[in-house]
Every structure is written in C-alpha cells, then in structure tokens.
Write an enzyme that holds these catalytic residues in place. Structure first.
Site, short mmCIF file in Angstrom:
data_model
loop_
_atom_site.label_atom_id
_atom_site.label_comp_id
_atom_site.label_asym_id
_atom_site.label_seq_id
_atom_site.Cartn_x
_atom_site.Cartn_y
_atom_site.Cartn_z
N HIS A 14 0.82 -1.23 0.00
CA HIS A 14 0.00 0.00 0.00
C HIS A 14 0.85 1.27 0.00
O HIS A 14 0.33 2.35 -0.24
CB HIS A 14 -1.00 0.00 1.17
N ASP A 56 0.26 -7.70 1.52
CA ASP A 56 0.64 -6.29 1.63
C ASP A 56 2.15 -6.11 1.58
O ASP A 56 2.75 -5.42 2.39
CB ASP A 56 0.05 -5.65 2.89
N SER A 106 4.77 2.29 7.69
CA SER A 106 4.47 1.15 6.82
C SER A 106 5.65 0.79 5.96
O SER A 106 6.29 1.66 5.37
CB SER A 106 3.27 1.46 5.93
#
Length: 178
Positions: A32, A61, A139
């Site tokens: 993402h 992911d 992230s």
C-alpha cells in the site's frame, strides 16, 4: 532502511528495508506504500534514486522495489516465532515525514486474527502482533527484536494492535526476483 516516495507526494511515502538475498539493491516495503510502478528511494545518506516496483503481493501487503546503485547493506533477520510474549520490539520508520523515528513496544504473538477485523481476507494469514506505536510513514519499515534483527515488515494498526508481516513470509515474495 530507506524512505520510499510514491510519486512526488509524501502522502504515499513510507519505509523500505534492504532485505538482501541473491539480488542487490532490492527493498521490501508494504504494497500500500507503492501504488505506482516507479517510485523514488531516498538512501540513508540522502541520495534520491529511481526505483521500480518489480513484485507486488497485495494479499500479504508486500512489494519489492529495485533501486540500482543504492548500495544499502541488507538487514539481519530474526524469527518472530522464537520470541516470547513480552519481549521488547522496535519499529523504525518515517512517521509523518520524521525520518528514522523509533518506537518501542512489546511483542504479543504471531497468529491469525479472528474474522471481523476488516482485513479483507488477510486475517487468516499469520501476523506479528505487537503493542508498538505505528503511524503513517512506518508502513514498510522494520519491526525488530531487541538484538536488532528484523522479525517483520510493519503493515498497519488494527484495533490498537500493530501488525507486521512475519520475516519468514518475505522470502516467498523475493523468490525469483533477480
């Protein structure tokens, strides 16, 4: 660890980890974080390099970015399954654009989450679960044990729990990338 910018805006920025393996200049990050095929990689010494997303696994992911000439040393990895609940863990990333920020927390477990956590079917896979602060920009960064070994790739917060993809799952996305 490097910064990754998706296009020319920080809203798409995050962290990435030089994972090592058979091919140099490969970085693992969260899928993402890199929604475009071309991204900018900023090395620890401030160099800005063009990078290409060469593999993406939206289900886990994870994404792999190739940035030729980065020359960033690969991380040492650890086994999250060998950790005991209550062990200290560290998340490193670039939350809100603040580079190389560190958060300290406590390892909880590795396991699947029950249904209803809004993970679009991803809950059935194992996640490293920790009580550590993650924010936008963490992230794709490392979740490391007290010895500095990367045990997971930081992905998200769900119901106040930090989730990371176990280091052992990263090998599957790197297989065949050279």
């Amino acid at each position: 660890m490097v910064q990754v910018i998706d296009g020319a805006r920080w809203q798409g920025g995050g962290a990435a980890i030089a994972w090592g393996g058979d091919a140099p200049d490969l970085f693992v990050t969260s899928a993402h974080v890199v929604t475009r095929k071309r991204v900018t990689v900023i090395t620890p010494d401030g160099r800005m390099l063009a990078g290409d997303v060469v593999r993406r696994d939206s289900e886990r992911d994870l994404a792999v970015v190739h940035a030729p000439g980065a020359g960033v040393p690969a991380v040492a990895t650890g086994d999250p399954y060998a950790l005991r609940p209550g062990s200290l863990v560290f998340a490193v990333g670039h939350p809100f654009g603040i580079t190389h920020a560190v958060s300290v927390g406590v390892f909880q477990a590795v396991g699947a989450l029950p249904a209803g956590f809004g993970l679009n079917g991803q809950g059935s896979r194992p996640w490293v679960q920790a009580d550590v602060r993650l924010a936008p920009g963490n992230s794709g960064g490392p979740l490391a044990d007290a010895e500095g070994r990367v045990i997971g790739v930081a992905a998200m917060i769900v119901s106040g729990v930090a989730l990371a993809v176990p280091a052992s799952d990263v090998a599957s996305i790197l297989s065949g990338v050279a």
